[in-house]
Design a protein around this motif. Structure first.
Motif, mmCIF file in Angstrom:
data_model
loop_
_atom_site.group_PDB
_atom_site.id
_atom_site.type_symbol
_atom_site.label_atom_id
_atom_site.label_comp_id
_atom_site.label_asym_id
_atom_site.label_seq_id
_atom_site.Cartn_x
_atom_site.Cartn_y
_atom_site.Cartn_z
ATOM 1 N N GLU A 1 4.640 -6.459 54.166
ATOM 2 C CA GLU A 1 5.503 -7.306 53.377
ATOM 3 C C GLU A 1 6.286 -7.709 53.699
ATOM 4 O O GLU A 1 7.790 -6.912 54.367
ATOM 5 C CB GLU A 1 5.890 -5.174 52.739
ATOM 6 N N ASN A 2 6.852 -8.581 52.642
ATOM 7 C CA ASN A 2 8.086 -9.265 52.742
ATOM 8 C C ASN A 2 8.357 -10.169 54.660
ATOM 9 O O ASN A 2 9.192 -10.095 55.161
ATOM 10 C CB ASN A 2 8.911 -9.419 52.858
ATOM 11 N N ASP A 3 7.068 -10.356 55.704
ATOM 12 C CA ASP A 3 7.018 -10.876 56.791
ATOM 13 C C ASP A 3 7.566 -9.848 56.801
ATOM 14 O O ASP A 3 8.347 -9.751 58.478
ATOM 15 C CB ASP A 3 8.069 -11.806 57.034
ATOM 16 N N LYS A 4 7.527 -8.400 57.142
ATOM 17 C CA LYS A 4 7.713 -7.223 57.636
ATOM 18 C C LYS A 4 6.800 -5.806 58.009
ATOM 19 O O LYS A 4 6.045 -6.225 56.704
ATOM 20 C CB LYS A 4 9.000 -6.507 57.359
ATOM 21 N N LEU A 5 6.470 -5.748 58.848
ATOM 22 C CA LEU A 5 5.586 -4.389 59.358
ATOM 23 C C LEU A 5 5.892 -3.091 58.691
ATOM 24 O O LEU A 5 6.878 -3.390 59.625
ATOM 25 C CB LEU A 5 4.410 -4.917 60.641
ATOM 26 N N CYS A 6 5.387 -2.484 57.895
ATOM 27 C CA CYS A 6 5.706 -1.792 57.864
ATOM 28 C C CYS A 6 4.513 -0.489 58.357
ATOM 29 O O CYS A 6 3.621 -0.519 57.906
ATOM 30 C CB CYS A 6 5.298 -1.192 56.241
ATOM 31 N N LEU A 7 5.093 0.299 58.714
ATOM 32 C CA LEU A 7 4.522 2.215 59.080
ATOM 33 C C LEU A 7 4.441 2.769 58.441
ATOM 34 O O LEU A 7 6.137 3.541 58.289
ATOM 35 C CB LEU A 7 4.038 2.005 60.662
ATOM 36 N N GLN A 8 3.560 4.141 57.637
ATOM 37 C CA GLN A 8 4.430 4.942 56.953
ATOM 38 C C GLN A 8 3.491 6.194 57.421
ATOM 39 O O GLN A 8 1.504 5.970 58.066
ATOM 40 C CB GLN A 8 5.011 4.935 55.702
ATOM 41 N N VAL A 9 3.533 7.345 57.584
ATOM 42 C CA VAL A 9 2.287 8.470 58.560
ATOM 43 C C VAL A 9 3.290 9.216 57.188
ATOM 44 O O VAL A 9 4.245 9.607 57.162
ATOM 45 C CB VAL A 9 2.348 8.804 59.574
ATOM 46 N N LYS A 10 2.997 10.018 56.500
ATOM 47 C CA LYS A 10 2.939 11.501 55.895
ATOM 48 C C LYS A 10 1.730 12.341 55.057
ATOM 49 O O LYS A 10 0.373 11.508 55.338
ATOM 50 C CB LYS A 10 3.381 11.001 53.975
ATOM 51 N N ASP A 11 1.776 13.838 54.812
ATOM 52 C CA ASP A 11 1.265 14.280 54.724
ATOM 53 C C ASP A 11 1.869 15.544 53.805
ATOM 54 O O ASP A 11 2.429 15.517 53.097
ATOM 55 C CB ASP A 11 0.731 15.576 56.312
ATOM 56 N N ASN A 12 0.376 16.418 52.931
ATOM 57 C CA ASN A 12 0.893 17.509 51.857
ATOM 58 C C ASN A 12 0.884 18.774 52.310
ATOM 59 O O ASN A 12 0.709 19.116 51.362
ATOM 60 C CB ASN A 12 -0.060 16.668 50.829
ATOM 61 N N THR B 1 10.349 16.634 51.670
ATOM 62 C CA THR B 1 9.730 17.361 49.804
ATOM 63 C C THR B 1 9.632 18.830 50.603
ATOM 64 O O THR B 1 8.980 19.625 51.864
ATOM 65 C CB THR B 1 8.837 16.709 49.374
ATOM 66 N N THR B 2 8.955 19.910 49.170
ATOM 67 C CA THR B 2 9.182 21.157 49.504
ATOM 68 C C THR B 2 7.601 21.520 50.128
ATOM 69 O O THR B 2 7.071 22.150 50.307
ATOM 70 C CB THR B 2 9.106 21.731 48.713
ATOM 71 N N GLU B 3 6.940 19.847 49.857
ATOM 72 C CA GLU B 3 5.841 19.771 50.295
ATOM 73 C C GLU B 3 5.546 18.858 50.841
ATOM 74 O O GLU B 3 4.651 17.946 50.352
ATOM 75 C CB GLU B 3 4.189 20.282 49.027
ATOM 76 N N GLY B 4 5.461 18.794 51.725
ATOM 77 C CA GLY B 4 5.027 17.477 52.562
ATOM 78 C C GLY B 4 6.503 16.513 53.573
ATOM 79 O O GLY B 4 6.942 17.171 53.437
ATOM 80 N N TYR B 5 5.526 15.820 54.335
ATOM 81 C CA TYR B 5 6.653 15.225 55.438
ATOM 82 C C TYR B 5 6.027 13.839 55.457
ATOM 83 O O TYR B 5 5.368 13.562 55.760
ATOM 84 C CB TYR B 5 6.354 15.896 56.584
ATOM 85 N N SER B 6 7.269 13.283 55.643
ATOM 86 C CA SER B 6 7.027 11.610 56.063
ATOM 87 C C SER B 6 7.930 11.011 56.742
ATOM 88 O O SER B 6 8.790 11.207 56.913
ATOM 89 C CB SER B 6 6.166 11.200 54.357
ATOM 90 N N THR B 7 7.458 9.837 57.127
ATOM 91 C CA THR B 7 7.965 8.960 57.887
ATOM 92 C C THR B 7 7.404 7.578 58.027
ATOM 93 O O THR B 7 6.817 7.160 57.886
ATOM 94 C CB THR B 7 7.882 9.431 59.618
ATOM 95 N N PHE B 8 8.828 6.905 57.424
ATOM 96 C CA PHE B 8 8.898 5.788 57.421
ATOM 97 C C PHE B 8 8.728 4.517 57.993
ATOM 98 O O PHE B 8 10.194 4.708 58.053
ATOM 99 C CB PHE B 8 9.235 4.835 56.299
ATOM 100 N N LEU B 9 8.310 3.151 58.574
ATOM 101 C CA LEU B 9 9.446 2.245 60.104
ATOM 102 C C LEU B 9 8.742 1.172 58.678
ATOM 103 O O LEU B 9 8.069 1.164 58.863
ATOM 104 C CB LEU B 9 8.255 3.234 61.104
ATOM 105 N N GLN B 10 9.653 0.044 59.367
ATOM 106 C CA GLN B 10 9.600 -0.608 59.015
ATOM 107 C C GLN B 10 10.611 -1.965 60.308
ATOM 108 O O GLN B 10 11.660 -1.025 60.249
ATOM 109 C CB GLN B 10 10.550 -1.671 58.093
#
Length: 630
Positions: A562-573, A610-619
């Motif tokens: 996205e916008n000449d950047k690499l984006c990595l995200q791992v999230k769960d519920n 959040t109360t239901e879930g966990y997410s990690t976002f890297l750019q």
């Protein structure tokens, strides 16, 4: 009962593609009408076993039918045995991936049941598949695992079978002495115990190994014994194998008529049983014999058919040999265009394996082809010589310089191409060996984990095993990919997810699923390795802590540009970090490793809770070393 029967019949119809006969035979109909599901499974299993040597396609269909019924009625004692036989079917149909899939499922169940005998049998069959794939290190690993269990059980028949499997692996590596040693141990025990089916296999391996060592007479003695046993019991598939091996001896002894008779009988059985790899081997051998008999027109259709079959079986070395035979046959028939074409294909596929003699044959064939093209030009030059001697000498001098320059340029280009191919081959070989070494390390960690009682230490060992698997998977993708310098992240991350689900025992359940949102991105090995380790840690974190006590849920893995950047995200519920006491009390080594690796990529990381879930976002930026290819 009617509802179950209708489901079963519908399932049977869905597998009609596996057999020319689209409706169940009368024996199947009678079995399907039985009220007792356990009896139904046993009779279908027995029926499939009885036709496995004569009609593999129908056997596969019936095994799948019994498998469906066993799973639907939760007959756990039958499921792994059927999976084992489905693995056998996949192996016989030249489908190694399918074979390994079912063997590994069966192995997991047998280990869970502590059924050592069936575990050893499965190790033996996995040994066979890896031997077929040319992965001899793994083949020997599983072969010796089987031998160790049989020795622990004090089972002489099983020990003999394991020795026979190991002999086959050594034979595939052209180690005739080791092959004869292990096969002879198996043969002696099976002879004494009168286990004829296994004895015929060991006798055939001995025959093949003695032929490899140069003793044709001993080879013929053992192969005749193997064939006689198999004819006695009408083992069609095994008969075809024995006939093929005996024909090889006759070919070595230059008894071509006898060799052709055995090859053609073996070919008929292999075609009827749809054993493609054996069919390919035999058609190539028949073409080779006709070629040696200088019956080039008779050789040609067999060699052409062999080329088609080898495309299905992906056997590179046999393909190279067949291309060379096609080139020689076309050359003898004076079809130099076709001869040159197939010699080029042989050179392209097996360049790194060709010796000086093969290179000389290639050059001779090309020179012969070019000479034929220049004959017309030489005739015109001779005619012009009588008309204008001055122009001739001028033109001849010019042509001479051009030819010399062209030959020098041709030799230079060929040398450069040869070196490039050798370098690429070496790079692939390095990745292959690194992957194998990492696999050995992973296996050692797995073995060590069996002796660790401390829960924290055990988890650390298993997490290290997963990290090693993640790195090994990178090198596997590199040596199997089209470009040995880049990694297809879409394919790699999906395989990494499957590997982690399997590691946590969740692959065959529906408790946790991983959804992928991946762009077609290709990265260099260093960047791919770092991202692979990051994803390994984040997925491991979610699988360990997000879904306790059998809770179901989903994990989303996305990797895009996205916008000449690499984006990595791992999230769960899942339950979130606040509700995961093990996570709060842990060492947080995995998350610290993610932060360290992110900094190495000059990236920013953000944790969303959040109360239901966990997410990690890297750019991170697409800097040098991060090459996206679409």
């Amino acid at each position: 009962m009617k509802k179950t029967l209708l489901k079963t019949l519908a399932f049977l119809f869905s597998f009609s593609a596996f057999s020319q006969n689209t409706l169940p035979e009368s024996s199947e109909k009678k079995i399907l009408l039985l009220n007792n599901t356990l009896l139904k499974i046993r009779k279908l299993y027995t029926l499939a076993e009885s036709i496995n040597n004569t009609d593999i396609g129908s056997a596969k269909r019936i095994f799948h039918l019994s498998y469906h019924i066993a799973k639907e009625n939760n007959h756990q004692e039958w499921i792994p045995k059927i999976e084992f036989n489905l693995g056998n079917v996949g192996a016989n149909l030249n489908q190694p991936d399918s074979a390994l899939y079912y063997y590994n499922r069966a192995l997991y169940a047998f280990q869970k049941q502590n059924n050592l005998k069936w575990e050893a049998k499965t190790f033996g069959r996995i040994c066979w598949v890896y031997n077929y794939l040319g992965n001899f290190d793994k083949a020997l690993l599983y072969g010796f695992r089987a031998l160790t269990i049989y020795q622990k059980l004090n089972d002489p028949i099983g020990i003999a079978k394991a020795n026979s499997d190991l002999a086959s692996v050594f034979f595939s590596q052209n180690k005739s002495e080791e092959a004869i040693n292990y096969a002879q141990k198996a043969y002696d025990e099976q002879k004494q115990s009168n286990i004829l089916r296994d004895l015929s296999t060991s006798a055939q391996i001995l025959g093949d190994a003695w032929l490899l060592s140069g003793n044709s007479q001993k080879a013929l003695t053992f192969l005749n014994e193997s064939l006689n046993i198999r004819r006695l019991f009408n083992y069609d598939t095994d008969i075809a194998l024995s006939l093929n091996s005996r024909a090889n001896v006759y070919k070595k002894k230059r008894q071509y008529i006898a060799a052709l008779a055995d090859y053609k009988e073996s070919l008929r059985i292999a075609q009827n049983s749809r054993i493609y790899w054996l069919t390919a081997s035999i058609t190539g051998s028949i073409g080779h014999i006709y070629n040696m008999m200088r019956k080039y027109r008779e050789a040609l259709p067999y060699l052409i058919e062999n080329e088609k079959l080898l495309k299905k079986t992906f056997r590179s070395q046999q393909a190279v040999d067949n291309y060379k035979l096609l080139a020689d046959t076309y050359g003898q028939l004076k079809k130099y265009d076709s001869a040159f074409y197939f010699q080029k294909k042989a050179s392209f596929i097996g360049d790194s394996l060709l010796n000086a003699q093969k290179n000389f044959q290639f050059s001779s064939l090309k020179t012969q082809y070019e000479s034929e093209q220049k004959e017309t030009q030489i005739a015109l030059q001779n005619k012009q010589l009588s008309e204008d001697r001055i122009k001739l000498w001028t033109l001849s001098s010019f042509l001479g310089l051009m030819i010399i320059g062209g030959l020098m340029l041709f030799r230079l280009i060929r040398t450069l191409r040869q070196r490039n191919k050798e370098k690429e081959y070496l790079i692939r070989e390095i990745h292959h060996r690194v992957k194998n070494n990492l696999q050995v390390l992973s296996s050692l960690l797995h073995l060590q984990s069996k002796y660790i009682k401390d829960k924290a230490a055990l988890e650390a060992i298993r997490e290290s095993e997963n990290r090693v698997e993640a790195m090994g998977l990178i090198h596997q993708k590199l040596y199997m990919g089209i470009n040995p310098g880049t990694v297809d992240m879409n394919d790699y991350l999906k395989n990494l997810g499957i590997s982690l689900l399997d590691s946590f025992g969740l692959l065959t359940t529906e408790q946790v699923t991983i959804n992928y949102k991946l762009d077609p991105i290709y990265l260099d090995v260093d960047t791919a390795m770092i991202i692979g380790l990051i994803v390994n840690e984040l997925l491991t974190n979610s699988l360990k802590y997000a879904f306790p006590e059998g809770r179901t849920g989903e994990i989303e893995l996305s990797f895009c540009e996205e916008n000449d950047k690499l984006c990595l995200q791992v999230k769960d519920n899942g339950i979130g970090s606040a509700k995961a006491p093990e996570l709060n009390n842990g060492t947080a080594f995995g998350l610290n490793l993610v932060k360290i690796l992110s900094k190495k990529l000059k990236g920013d990381s953000k944790i969303i809770e959040t109360t239901e879930g966990y997410s990690t976002f890297l750019q991170f930026e697409k800097v040098m070393g991060n090459h996206a290819v679409y």
